[in-house]
Write an enzyme that holds these catalytic residues in place. Structure first.
Site, PDB file in Angstrom:
ATOM      1  N   ALA A  56     -31.431 -28.779 -14.260  1.00  0.00           N
ATOM      2  CA  ALA A  56     -30.147 -28.615 -13.567  1.00  0.00           C
ATOM      3  C   ALA A  56     -30.446 -28.000 -12.202  1.00  0.00           C
ATOM      4  CB  ALA A  56     -29.230 -27.708 -14.378  1.00  0.00           C
ATOM      5  N   SER A  87     -32.466 -21.207 -12.238  1.00  0.00           N
ATOM      6  CA  SER A  87     -33.389 -20.324 -12.948  1.00  0.00           C
ATOM      7  C   SER A  87     -32.769 -18.939 -12.977  1.00  0.00           C
ATOM      8  CB  SER A  87     -34.722 -20.259 -12.181  1.00  0.00           C
ATOM      9  OG  SER A  87     -35.471 -19.138 -12.613  1.00  0.00           O
ATOM     10  N   SER A  88     -32.989 -18.229 -14.079  1.00  0.00           N
ATOM     11  CA  SER A  88     -32.474 -16.856 -14.146  1.00  0.00           C
ATOM     12  C   SER A  88     -33.106 -16.017 -13.034  1.00  0.00           C
ATOM     13  CB  SER A  88     -32.791 -16.235 -15.504  1.00  0.00           C
ATOM     14  OG  SER A  88     -32.313 -17.092 -16.514  1.00  0.00           O
ATOM     15  N   ARG A  89     -34.313 -16.395 -12.611  1.00  0.00           N
ATOM     16  CA  ARG A  89     -35.015 -15.611 -11.580  1.00  0.00           C
ATOM     17  C   ARG A  89     -34.450 -15.854 -10.181  1.00  0.00           C
ATOM     18  NH1 ARG A  89     -39.687 -16.283 -15.303  1.00  0.00           N
ATOM     19  NH2 ARG A  89     -40.267 -14.170 -15.909  1.00  0.00           N
ATOM     20  N   GLY A 145     -35.674 -26.743 -21.659  1.00  0.00           N
ATOM     21  CA  GLY A 145     -35.455 -27.338 -20.342  1.00  0.00           C
ATOM     22  C   GLY A 145     -36.740 -27.919 -19.771  1.00  0.00           C
ATOM     23  N   HIS A 193     -28.983 -23.668 -18.901  1.00  0.00           N
ATOM     24  CA  HIS A 193     -28.942 -23.347 -20.332  1.00  0.00           C
ATOM     25  C   HIS A 193     -27.725 -24.015 -20.989  1.00  0.00           C
ATOM     26  CE1 HIS A 193     -31.028 -19.572 -18.790  1.00  0.00           C
ATOM     27  NE2 HIS A 193     -31.877 -20.021 -19.687  1.00  0.00           N
ATOM     28  N   GLY A 211     -31.724 -15.416 -22.363  1.00  0.00           N
ATOM     29  CA  GLY A 211     -30.464 -14.905 -21.837  1.00  0.00           C
ATOM     30  C   GLY A 211     -30.340 -15.114 -20.338  1.00  0.00           C
TER      31      GLY A 211
END
Ligand code: PAF
Length: 279
Positions: A176, A185-187, A147, A37, A31
């Protein structure tokens, strides 16, 4: 787009998607979806008739002092993005569905999981391999996409699919990046505005090292220079910057193809990873 949370409904829905010989691609995620993503979902739509996306923040791949509790979660936003990308189905099981009471079997990743992120995060890749194996068994896709930003993870999943005869294609999608080169990155969401601006030093240092190694520079010197540049750019520490065989992940002291530069660095509480092809 259907949002499904139990395995029996998932099996019925995936069987319906597969009717008439149609193919299904799975994009496993935790998520907090970003363009990286979504580019995986777009690639999945090009290679399969239907796309299933999973969202599951997997507790077993986080260490005791890591960010499991703080990991960004916004299912409603993620689901809206997936509708726009025409995903057929969102598989979003709860922890109690993924790991029911008494769950006691896991996959242990040897060799490929020992170095790099595996050294800094003991048990991480066992958790990743176990949950990915479960997701593949639950969804039973024809293709699964991951990824390339998590290069070590991708290599481990490819090896697991081969070793355990999963009999499906594992595809990697290019990293990406933001305009300044930082890998999405989600982070990245953990970084303050100042940290985010400074973080561009990370891909910049890797790009310079990859170019230097490709044009014949001494590997150890180029790696040391990259580490110094990352710290000078505002990172607190560097977990590793290494030249590796792109498939076996063996550390290389001299350039040999196919090669990949792999790196992880920490800024405050945020740990970022990146990698680049060399040559
Ligand atoms: O890369 C990720 O987001 C996760 O490690 C994965 C593959 C979804 C397994 O939890």
């Amino acid at each position: 787009m259907q949002i499904i949370r139990d395995i029996a409904t998932l099996h019925r829905a995936v069987s319906a998607l597969k009717q008439g010989g149609k193919s299904v691609a799975l994009v496993p995620t935790m998520g907090a979806l970003h363009d990286g993503h979504l580019s995986l979902v777009r690639m999945a739509r090009r290679v399969a008739d239907h796309v299933v996306v999973s969202i599951f923040v997997n507790p077993t791949q986080f260490g005791p002092n890591e960010d499991f509790a703080a990991y960004p979660r916004d299912e409603a936003r993620d689901a809206a993005l997936l509708v726009e990308e025409k995903a057929a189905l969102l598989w979003a099981p709860d922890v109690s569905v993924m790991y029911p009471e008494g769950h006691s079997t896991h996959i242990e990743v040897a060799e490929l999981g020992a170095d790099y992120c595996g050294a800094a995060r003991p048990g991480h890749f066992d958790g990743v391999a176990t949950v990915v194996a479960k997701l593949l068994n639950q969804v039973r896709p024809d293709i699964a996409l991951f990824g390339e930003k998590d290069w070590q993870q991708l290599a481990i999943i490819r090896r697991m699919a081969r070793d355990l005869d999963f009999g499906l294609d594992i595809l990697g999608a290019p990293i990406a990046r933001d305009a300044d080169g930082l890998a999405l990155s989600s982070r990245n969401a953990y970084l303050t505005k100042e940290q985010r601006a400074a973080a561009a030093a990370f891909p910049k240092a890797l790009k310079a090292a990859a170019a230097a190694i490709a044009s014949g520079a001494d590997v150890a010197e180029a790696l040391a220079e990259a580490k110094a540049a990352i710290v000078a750019g505002g990172f607190d520490s560097v977990d590793y910057v290494a030249l590796a065989d792109a498939n076996s992940l063996e550390r290389l002291t001299v350039l040999r193809q196919p090669a990949r530069l792999l790196a992880a660095a920490r800024m405050g509480k945020t740990r970022l990873i990146d990698n680049l092809a060399v040559g």
